[in-house]
Design an enzyme around this catalytic site. Sequence first.
Site, mmCIF file in Angstrom:
data_model
loop_
_atom_site.group_PDB
_atom_site.id
_atom_site.type_symbol
_atom_site.label_atom_id
_atom_site.label_comp_id
_atom_site.label_asym_id
_atom_site.label_seq_id
_atom_site.Cartn_x
_atom_site.Cartn_y
_atom_site.Cartn_z
ATOM 1 N N VAL A 1 7.137 6.794 16.991
ATOM 2 C CA VAL A 1 6.893 7.582 15.769
ATOM 3 C C VAL A 1 5.713 8.527 15.916
ATOM 4 C CG1 VAL A 1 6.297 7.430 13.316
ATOM 5 C CG2 VAL A 1 7.905 5.778 14.327
ATOM 6 N N ARG B 1 -0.760 15.209 12.472
ATOM 7 C CA ARG B 1 -0.016 14.709 11.298
ATOM 8 C C ARG B 1 0.369 15.915 10.440
ATOM 9 N NH1 ARG B 1 -2.242 9.112 8.944
ATOM 10 N NH2 ARG B 1 -0.116 9.054 8.111
ATOM 11 N N PRO B 2 1.405 16.648 10.879
ATOM 12 C CA PRO B 2 1.768 17.887 10.174
ATOM 13 C C PRO B 2 2.416 17.605 8.819
ATOM 14 C CG PRO B 2 3.376 17.384 11.861
ATOM 15 C CD PRO B 2 2.301 16.355 11.995
ATOM 16 N N ILE B 3 2.556 18.645 8.019
ATOM 17 C CA ILE B 3 3.312 18.520 6.754
ATOM 18 C C ILE B 3 4.375 19.605 6.668
ATOM 19 C CG2 ILE B 3 1.465 17.353 5.469
ATOM 20 C CD1 ILE B 3 0.880 20.076 4.129
ATOM 21 N N ASP B 4 4.822 20.077 7.828
ATOM 22 C CA ASP B 4 5.825 21.163 7.834
ATOM 23 C C ASP B 4 7.121 20.763 7.135
ATOM 24 O OD1 ASP B 4 5.859 19.519 10.354
ATOM 25 O OD2 ASP B 4 7.783 20.530 10.557
ATOM 26 N N GLN B 5 7.513 19.491 7.230
ATOM 27 C CA GLN B 5 8.752 19.049 6.573
ATOM 28 C C GLN B 5 8.584 18.960 5.060
ATOM 29 O OE1 GLN B 5 11.749 18.541 8.466
ATOM 30 N NE2 GLN B 5 10.339 19.690 9.766
ATOM 31 N N CYS C 1 -5.309 8.197 8.673
ATOM 32 C CA CYS C 1 -5.540 7.685 10.024
ATOM 33 C C CYS C 1 -5.319 8.793 11.059
ATOM 34 C CB CYS C 1 -4.567 6.544 10.333
ATOM 35 S SG CYS C 1 -4.809 5.135 9.267
ATOM 36 N N ARG D 1 -8.939 -0.214 3.613
ATOM 37 C CA ARG D 1 -8.048 0.758 2.974
ATOM 38 C C ARG D 1 -6.700 0.115 2.656
ATOM 39 N NH1 ARG D 1 -6.398 5.226 6.360
ATOM 40 N NH2 ARG D 1 -5.034 5.469 4.549
ATOM 41 N N ARG E 1 -4.168 10.212 3.451
ATOM 42 C CA ARG E 1 -2.900 10.909 3.684
ATOM 43 C C ARG E 1 -2.101 11.016 2.396
ATOM 44 N NH1 ARG E 1 -0.406 14.243 7.273
ATOM 45 N NH2 ARG E 1 1.853 14.081 7.110
ATOM 46 N N LYS F 1 0.842 -1.211 0.000
ATOM 47 C CA LYS F 1 0.000 0.000 0.000
ATOM 48 C C LYS F 1 0.867 1.247 0.000
ATOM 49 C CE LYS F 1 -1.796 1.812 3.899
ATOM 50 N NZ LYS F 1 -1.588 3.263 4.083
ATOM 51 N N ASN F 2 1.852 1.308 0.894
ATOM 52 C CA ASN F 2 2.590 2.562 1.065
ATOM 53 C C ASN F 2 3.597 2.820 -0.043
ATOM 54 O OD1 ASN F 2 1.015 3.074 3.228
ATOM 55 N ND2 ASN F 2 2.518 2.446 4.765
ATOM 56 N N ASP G 1 3.683 0.587 12.031
ATOM 57 C CA ASP G 1 2.438 0.061 11.441
ATOM 58 C C ASP G 1 2.155 -1.373 11.853
ATOM 59 O OD1 ASP G 1 2.916 1.871 8.325
ATOM 60 O OD2 ASP G 1 2.168 2.496 10.284
HETATM 61 C C1 EPZ Z 1 3.697 7.066 6.449
HETATM 62 O O1 EPZ Z 1 2.913 8.123 7.005
HETATM 63 C C2 EPZ Z 1 2.768 5.875 6.330
HETATM 64 N N1 EPZ Z 1 1.677 6.212 5.417
HETATM 65 C C3 EPZ Z 1 2.215 5.493 7.698
HETATM 66 O O2 EPZ Z 1 1.492 4.277 7.510
HETATM 67 C C4 EPZ Z 1 3.380 5.205 8.661
HETATM 68 O O3 EPZ Z 1 2.858 5.004 9.950
HETATM 69 C C5 EPZ Z 1 4.367 6.364 8.663
HETATM 70 O O4 EPZ Z 1 4.779 6.700 7.324
HETATM 71 C C6 EPZ Z 1 5.624 6.023 9.461
HETATM 72 O O5 EPZ Z 1 6.257 4.909 8.874
HETATM 73 C C7 EPZ Z 1 1.914 6.155 4.100
HETATM 74 O O6 EPZ Z 1 3.006 5.832 3.658
HETATM 75 C C8 EPZ Z 1 0.759 6.506 3.208
HETATM 76 P P1 EPZ Z 1 5.824 10.331 8.535
HETATM 77 P P2 EPZ Z 1 3.521 9.636 7.024
HETATM 78 O O7 EPZ Z 1 5.842 11.581 7.738
HETATM 79 O O8 EPZ Z 1 4.344 9.845 5.814
HETATM 80 C C9 EPZ Z 1 6.181 13.617 11.948
HETATM 81 C C10 EPZ Z 1 -0.303 2.803 7.584
HETATM 82 O O9 EPZ Z 1 -0.810 2.239 8.555
HETATM 83 N N2 EPZ Z 1 6.135 14.581 10.847
HETATM 84 O O10 EPZ Z 1 6.948 9.354 8.362
HETATM 85 O O11 EPZ Z 1 2.391 10.551 7.284
HETATM 86 C C11 EPZ Z 1 4.864 12.888 12.134
HETATM 87 O O12 EPZ Z 1 3.993 13.645 12.953
HETATM 88 C C12 EPZ Z 1 0.066 4.260 7.678
HETATM 89 O O13 EPZ Z 1 -0.023 2.245 6.494
HETATM 90 C C13 EPZ Z 1 6.347 15.933 11.122
HETATM 91 O O14 EPZ Z 1 6.570 16.325 12.262
HETATM 92 O O15 EPZ Z 1 4.456 9.561 8.306
HETATM 93 C C14 EPZ Z 1 5.285 11.599 12.794
HETATM 94 O O16 EPZ Z 1 5.455 11.813 14.180
HETATM 95 C C15 EPZ Z 1 -0.386 4.873 8.986
HETATM 96 N N3 EPZ Z 1 6.302 16.818 10.092
HETATM 97 C C16 EPZ Z 1 6.658 11.325 12.168
HETATM 98 O O17 EPZ Z 1 7.108 12.576 11.625
HETATM 99 C C17 EPZ Z 1 6.073 16.425 8.788
HETATM 100 O O18 EPZ Z 1 6.065 17.293 7.891
HETATM 101 C C18 EPZ Z 1 6.633 10.301 11.036
HETATM 102 O O19 EPZ Z 1 5.682 10.738 10.097
HETATM 103 C C19 EPZ Z 1 5.865 15.058 8.540
HETATM 104 C C20 EPZ Z 1 5.904 14.145 9.578
#
Ligand code: EPZ
Length: 426
Positions: free
Chosen positions: A327, A122-126, A117, A397, A93, A22-23, A305
């Site tokens: 995480v 779940r920010p997108i600042d990065q 989820c 999903r 997402r 999926k991811n 996950d």
């Molecule tokens: C991906 O989510 C996966 N989703 C998630 O899987 C998975 O839990 C996650 O990566 C971690 O492996 C998809 O790939 C579609 P992150 P993502 O950005 O990209 C923080 C599932 O069950 N962060 O790696 O949203 C964030 O808050 C789903 O398949 C910032 O602070 O996760 C978190 O604490 C659920 N700023 C950490 O980083 C940002 O701009 C990791 O988030 C982005 C993230």
Amino acid sequence: MDKFVIHGGNQLHGEVEISGAKNAVVAILPATVLAETPCRIENIPNISDVFIIMDILKQLGAKVKMINRTTVEIDGSHISQPVVPYDLARKMRASCYFLGALLGRFSHAQVSMPGGCDFGVRPIDQHIKGFEALGAEISLEHGMVEAHAMELHGSQIYLDVVSVGATVNIMLAAVKAKGQTIIENAAKEPHIVDLANFLSSMGADIRGAGTDVIKINGVEHLHGVTYSIIPDQIEAGTFMAAAAATGGNIIVRNVIPKHLESISAKLIEMGVQLKEYDDAIEVISNGVLNHANIKTMPHPGFPTDMQPQMAVLLSIASGTSIITEGVWDNRFRYVDELKRMGANIQVDGKIAVIEGVDHLTGAPVKATDLRAGAALLIAGLIARGTTEIEDIQHIERGYENVDKKFSALGAEIKRIKFPESVPAAV
Ligand code: EPZ
């Protein structure tokens, strides 16, 4: 929404075929808009997240043609408007990956703030930090994120947190930017490597995916390719965990054992016997499990996950176990549902202390998100009596034909129609 009804107590025996990841697919399908000629993507899972992404591609003006159940041909060459419809994008997402892909192709993109989820912020600042470093201006208005650049140029970006999404989105925006982009503190998940391999096969110049430094030299043109998605690491881990919990002997086929190393190591620590083959793993368990401690971390650490699924195993393991969620801020929302089934779990922030109990008992429960739903499904398989799981749209999903796959392994699970409940946030 339908629900699953499970009669617990059966051991699992037989073979299960793992679907595409999926991811990985939710990053690779948006990436096809970068190609000037059609892409053919194989081994796609039939899950609702994929169907939403295909709807978004069609609404953008791409030609999307299913070749067979697991192969799709996408021609994005006629896309003219880089704007993703709000109602579709907010459902998941990964829709935010269209920001990077459309920005990478048009130097302009407009997508709603992403959904997905709900386990804390779940920010997108990065993601935004990366786009701005590449020369884009970002605006957040009316729930939409708009990115605009006169010309995208390479940059050195050090991620403040290891982020899968930000790593994906910056890669998508950078592959056609002028000059070199270096992403440091990059995510190393298997789906990051799969995306990089896909982009490279389209003609991108990417090195280092799978390490924490990814170097991208922008190119002018990317062409269509035929590409097969890797198997789903988390679906495989979920079936391994289910067999460990119920006892029995299953062969999980179409896997890449290296992607499962942290999951396999933990299951072996808990007393499960595993046999590894080139593209399969055999799970042999008597259902008696040792307690263990788990700390979820970015890859190659234990995957977050798989955290809810492992909590179910630890709920019936002997002794006390501790899960530390490394995480997400709040990925224990499923615990209250497990407690209805007799689990003894105390949560304090990012830590859950689990006292093993002799058995769980069936109960009516609700899936709060994708992997929470998977955990409740495993709990239903081992509980005494009947478990009814509502809001199974969350599970569907990310898991293709999950009831049929478990039934084929000997589980007593069936899907029944359920009066329309209030549409849950997916
Ligand atoms: C991906 O989510 C996966 N989703 C998630 O899987 C998975 O839990 C996650 O990566 C971690 O492996 C998809 O790939 C579609 P992150 P993502 O950005 O990209 C923080 C599932 O069950 N962060 O790696 O949203 C964030 O808050 C789903 O398949 C910032 O602070 O996760 C978190 O604490 C659920 N700023 C950490 O980083 C940002 O701009 C990791 O988030 C982005 C993230």
